[in-house]
Design an enzyme around this catalytic site. Structure first.
Site, short mmCIF file in Angstrom:
data_model
loop_
_atom_site.label_atom_id
_atom_site.label_comp_id
_atom_site.label_asym_id
_atom_site.label_seq_id
_atom_site.Cartn_x
_atom_site.Cartn_y
_atom_site.Cartn_z
N HIS A 181 68.27 77.56 -4.61
CA HIS A 181 66.96 77.79 -4.02
C HIS A 181 66.53 76.53 -3.26
O HIS A 181 66.25 76.59 -2.07
CB HIS A 181 65.94 78.19 -5.09
CG HIS A 181 64.64 78.67 -4.55
ND1 HIS A 181 63.71 79.35 -5.28
CD2 HIS A 181 64.10 78.54 -3.32
CE1 HIS A 181 62.67 79.65 -4.52
NE2 HIS A 181 62.87 79.15 -3.33
N GLU A 204 62.95 75.73 3.23
CA GLU A 204 63.19 74.73 2.20
C GLU A 204 63.10 73.32 2.79
O GLU A 204 62.58 72.40 2.16
CB GLU A 204 64.56 74.95 1.53
CG GLU A 204 64.62 76.18 0.66
CD GLU A 204 63.57 76.21 -0.44
OE1 GLU A 204 63.51 75.26 -1.23
OE2 GLU A 204 62.79 77.18 -0.51
N HIS A 232 60.11 71.18 1.38
CA HIS A 232 60.57 70.23 0.36
C HIS A 232 61.40 69.08 0.94
O HIS A 232 61.26 67.95 0.50
CB HIS A 232 61.41 70.97 -0.70
CG HIS A 232 60.70 72.13 -1.31
ND1 HIS A 232 59.64 71.98 -2.19
CD2 HIS A 232 60.87 73.47 -1.17
CE1 HIS A 232 59.21 73.19 -2.58
NE2 HIS A 232 59.94 74.11 -1.97
#
Ligand SMILES: *[C@@H]1O[C@H](CO)[C@@H](O)[C@H](O)[C@H]1NC(C)=O
Ligand SMILES: *[C@@H]1O[C@H](CO)[C@@H](O)[C@H](O)[C@H]1NC(C)=O
Ligand SMILES: *[C@@H]1O[C@H](CO)[C@@H](O)[C@H](O)[C@H]1NC(C)=O
Length: 247
Positions: free
Chosen positions: A67, A120, A124
């Protein structure tokens, strides 16, 4: 009267400084990196809940897929979306593309290419860049693949005799991970709205800033959001009855 105005002015000025200081801190500061793997069968179940038309891309073999790597402060989520001056660049991932397609799969079939990776990275990756080993897009995704290679949960769980197609108490799974890795991880569940059944959806491992495996104590929802008194399904197929409750 004049004195009061000066006092008020100083008070407001210091307030401004404090808020600014905090904002700056927030954008860079975190305690651990959470490496999150998802169980494709459950991720597909969640995706299909949104529409009967949805289909999934699943891995060729039984494995957990990536993930993301999430810089995280204890007891909360984030920081997230740290730097908009670091736009996602698809070409930078060309050398990793085949590996990413196998191990960092966008389960949601039909998404534009790169949607998941771009998300992502923006959310992040742009926060993780303060760590040298993760200071550009290529390195961020390469590190994800590396961690996945070392810590694929299909192998970790198998070593603890936790296998797809079975049900387990969450305590069994948590202590299994701890015994195999010698560190505490986190397990997340979702629930089938119709049947009440719980499925394991994600497993999170924590790493310090030197990318050494560490205990996940202190992260938001540690050690689990799963019901501790019911068996959790580790499904070997995509569950039917697409009525999911995000716990
Ligand atoms: C955001 O990224 C740009 C480009 O690398 C860099 O110049 C800038 O210092 C970064 N901003 C912060 C707050 O880290
Ligand atoms: C995107 O990545 C490619 C390959 O690394 C590089 O040649 C190119 O300059 C990058 N583009 C931008 C806008 O950074
Ligand atoms: C993915 O979606 C396309 C259409 O958008 C479809 O043709 C294809 O069969 C789907 N793949 C899977 C594995 O379901």
């Amino acid at each position: 009267m004049h004195k009061y105005n000066i006092a008020l002015y100083i008070f407001l000025l210091s307030l401004l400084c404090i808020t600014h200081g905090k904002q700056f801190e927030k954008s860079n500061d975190f305690d651990v990196l959470i490496f999150t793997q998802l169980w494709p069968m459950t991720a597909c179940f969640i995706w299909k809940e949104n529409s009967e038309k949805h289909s999934c891309l699943l891995p060729k073999r039984d494995e957990w897929t990536i993930h993301g790597i999430w810089p995280t402060k204890y007891n909360t989520k984030g920081p997230e979306f740290c730097n908009s001056s670091l736009p996602f660049n698809a070409s930078a991932l060309a050398p990793l593309q085949d590996e990413l397609k196998e191990n960092w799969i966008d389960i949601q079939n039909g998404s534009e290419p790169y949607t998941f990776w771009k998300h992502e990275w923006n959310k992040h990756g742009t926060c993780a860049v303060v760590i040298k080993a993760l200071n550009n897009e290529y390195k961020y995704f390469q590190e994800g693949l590396k961690l996945h290679d070392t810590y694929n949960m299909i192998n970790v769980l198998a070593k603890a005799n936790v296998l797809p197609g079975q049900k387990y108490m969450i305590e069994t799974m948590l202590t299994g991970i701890q015994k195999v890795l010698n560190k505490k991880g986190q397990i997340m569940c979702v629930q089938n709205k119709k049947t009440g059944e719980l499925y394991v959806s994600e497993i999170r491992l924590c790493f310090d800033k030197a990318l050494q495996l560490t205990d996940c104590d202190g992260i938001y929802h540690f050690p689990t959001n799963c019901n501790k008194f019911k068996e959790i399904i580790y499904p070997s197929n995509v569950p039917s009855n697409y009525h999911v409750i995000q716990l």
